[in-house]
Write a protein that holds these residues in place. Sequence first.
Motif, PDB file in Angstrom:
ATOM      1  N   GLU A 159       0.826  -1.211   0.000  1.00  0.00           N
ATOM      2  CA  GLU A 159       0.000   0.000   0.000  1.00  0.00           C
ATOM      3  C   GLU A 159       0.858   1.258   0.000  1.00  0.00           C
ATOM      4  N   SER A 160       1.994   1.207   0.685  1.00  0.00           N
ATOM      5  CA  SER A 160       2.850   2.392   0.768  1.00  0.00           C
ATOM      6  C   SER A 160       3.691   2.593  -0.483  1.00  0.00           C
ATOM      7  N   SER A 161       3.766   1.591  -1.362  1.00  0.00           N
ATOM      8  CA  SER A 161       4.557   1.713  -2.592  1.00  0.00           C
ATOM      9  C   SER A 161       3.759   1.170  -3.775  1.00  0.00           C
ATOM     10  N   PRO A 162       2.913   2.002  -4.393  1.00  0.00           N
ATOM     11  CA  PRO A 162       2.107   1.534  -5.528  1.00  0.00           C
ATOM     12  C   PRO A 162       2.957   0.989  -6.677  1.00  0.00           C
ATOM     13  N   LEU A 163       4.128   1.585  -6.926  1.00  0.00           N
ATOM     14  CA  LEU A 163       4.969   1.102  -8.027  1.00  0.00           C
ATOM     15  C   LEU A 163       5.476  -0.310  -7.736  1.00  0.00           C
ATOM     16  N   LEU A 164       5.824  -0.570  -6.480  1.00  0.00           N
ATOM     17  CA  LEU A 164       6.223  -1.928  -6.111  1.00  0.00           C
ATOM     18  C   LEU A 164       5.093  -2.905  -6.395  1.00  0.00           C
ATOM     19  N   THR A 165       3.891  -2.520  -6.048  1.00  0.00           N
ATOM     20  CA  THR A 165       2.737  -3.372  -6.285  1.00  0.00           C
ATOM     21  C   THR A 165       2.546  -3.646  -7.776  1.00  0.00           C
ATOM     22  N   VAL A 166       2.623  -2.588  -8.574  1.00  0.00           N
ATOM     23  CA  VAL A 166       2.411  -2.737 -10.015  1.00  0.00           C
ATOM     24  C   VAL A 166       3.457  -3.661 -10.633  1.00  0.00           C
ATOM     25  N   PHE A 167       4.719  -3.493 -10.255  1.00  0.00           N
ATOM     26  CA  PHE A 167       5.756  -4.332 -10.857  1.00  0.00           C
ATOM     27  C   PHE A 167       5.668  -5.775 -10.379  1.00  0.00           C
ATOM     28  N   LEU A 168       5.221  -5.990  -9.155  1.00  0.00           N
ATOM     29  CA  LEU A 168       4.988  -7.363  -8.710  1.00  0.00           C
ATOM     30  C   LEU A 168       3.867  -8.011  -9.517  1.00  0.00           C
ATOM     31  N   VAL A 169       2.821  -7.251  -9.773  1.00  0.00           N
ATOM     32  CA  VAL A 169       1.716  -7.765 -10.592  1.00  0.00           C
ATOM     33  C   VAL A 169       2.189  -8.042 -12.014  1.00  0.00           C
ATOM     34  N   GLY A 216       2.065 -11.665 -13.335  1.00  0.00           N
ATOM     35  CA  GLY A 216       1.149 -11.803 -14.464  1.00  0.00           C
ATOM     36  C   GLY A 216       1.829 -12.322 -15.710  1.00  0.00           C
ATOM     37  N   THR A 217       3.065 -11.898 -15.927  1.00  0.00           N
ATOM     38  CA  THR A 217       3.812 -12.396 -17.083  1.00  0.00           C
ATOM     39  C   THR A 217       4.083 -13.890 -16.944  1.00  0.00           C
TER      40      THR A 217
END
Length: 554
Positions: free
Chosen positions: A38-48, A52-53
């Motif tokens: 939650e505190s790092s949206p970019l971390l979340t996006v790159f994990l997804v 996802g890949t």
Amino acid sequence: MATPEFPQSLGGSRGCWTLHGRRSRGYRGRVSIYHALESSPLLTVFLVVAAGTALGAVRFGPLRFGAAGALFTGLVLGALDPALGKGLALLQTLGLALFVYTVGLAAGSTFVRDLRRQYPLMLVGIGTLIAATAAAGLAGIALGVDGPMIAGAFTGAQTSTPALAAASEAAGSSEPAVAYSLAYPIGVIVSILAVAAVAGRAWPARHDQGGNSAEGLDAASVLVSKETSLCEVPGYADQRVRLSYLERNDEVRVVRPDEVLRQGDRVLVVGQRADMEVAANYLGAGLDQHLAHDRTYVDFRRIVVSNRAVVGHTISELDMPGRFGGVITRVRRGDVDLLGRDDLTLEYGDRVLAVVPRPRLRAVRAFLGDSERKISEVDALTMGIGMALGLAAGLIKIPLPGGGTFGLGAAAGPLVVGMVLGALERTGPAVWGMPRAANLTVRQLGLLFFLATVGLSSGDDFAAAAWSATGLKVGVIAIAVTAVTAAAFLGGGRLLGLSAARTCGAFAGVVGQPAILDFANSRVTDDRIESGYAALFALGIIVKLVLVQVLVGL
């Protein structure tokens, strides 16, 4: 000792505490992970994106989700914690704009060329999409589904990410994304089953020239048996074959455009196998010796096109015979070898096979560029101008009768501008095209960002609808849309007298799904599959961008 309370907003309960009043180690770790995400949206996006890949690479029979794996991964994570999808609107729009703009750049020149050659098939594609839209609307109204969900089901069944963005923007809610994610697998599976039933069939194809992709380009050395001018050689005047080497009286040089061949000459003929054999048989008899093996006086080399001054010009405009006494016989573009036709426009990253006098080889390399580094770079100036124009075009609103407005939005604006600039190719010193490798990289990254953020922001709504009556209704709409699309388009292709191969490729293009294209290519080896896909892909996106806004208003 009283057990301390734990905030319910964090999902706590007394069951998460041990008998000694301490939180369990697993729960504490789960809370810390959610807090970090939650505190790092970019971390979340790159994990997804990463997860996802990996999911997209897994095959489920003939089905592979590809980039859509990021959407499903984002949906799962967003359903576990809806807060992870907050504040991602800017990244979502940026990813979408990058994706559609690069698609437009790549499809622009192809779309204009195919518009002249394959307009009957394009008309069938437009009619098919209108019929599929009507099927979605009628099924949705009959089932009591609202407009945004119908539009999402339509875009999912058509696996169209740009259309999903247009629907989401028009609806102003996450409903289209939820329906899209529910309908997407159905659209891919039903479409693949339709292609499996048609691909490889030998139905009448009276208006379709045979494909030769399995044979590719070939070359043969020929001993000329009679005097003849080049324009008399079958396939030379209409650019289906090229001639490069000429050996006459023990002297080897490059064939000139105005050459008159004499009896006893030895020449090298290049073209697709069938065309090359016709030209070789006309000229004389084949030779066991390959003229290109002797590189003493004439040499050849694959050279990378990286010079800005060359990109966007046709091969005839380069005047290779006049400048260097040479000829370009082949152009390697991506994974495809193209014949070096005079009207073929060169792009960044093309690898041309230049046949030139040996002393001129260095000058030819300097002229074409031959720099791997340059073709991996993006021209930030032209890309910035193009993206700005596309986003600005998306802001324009056109009043409609009844008080509504129509706009291209962030989905269609960059796409349309990209197609226009791709068709122009260059304006003075400005080269609008992008190196193919760089284009594919930017496109993939933009698509993954868009799908990951859409999934994260829609996960909560997806979890609520997936196993509900609404989810079942969306599935029914998706089946109706895909069935109508397959029946109308595949039947229309046959009525037009087109081959099953071209029809299947065009069907994959109108749906806009690479997985269907890959499946068709795995069943049949025929260049008409790729040709049909290219002709309908961009057109399908444009038509769906318009039609989906009609569905949102239902």
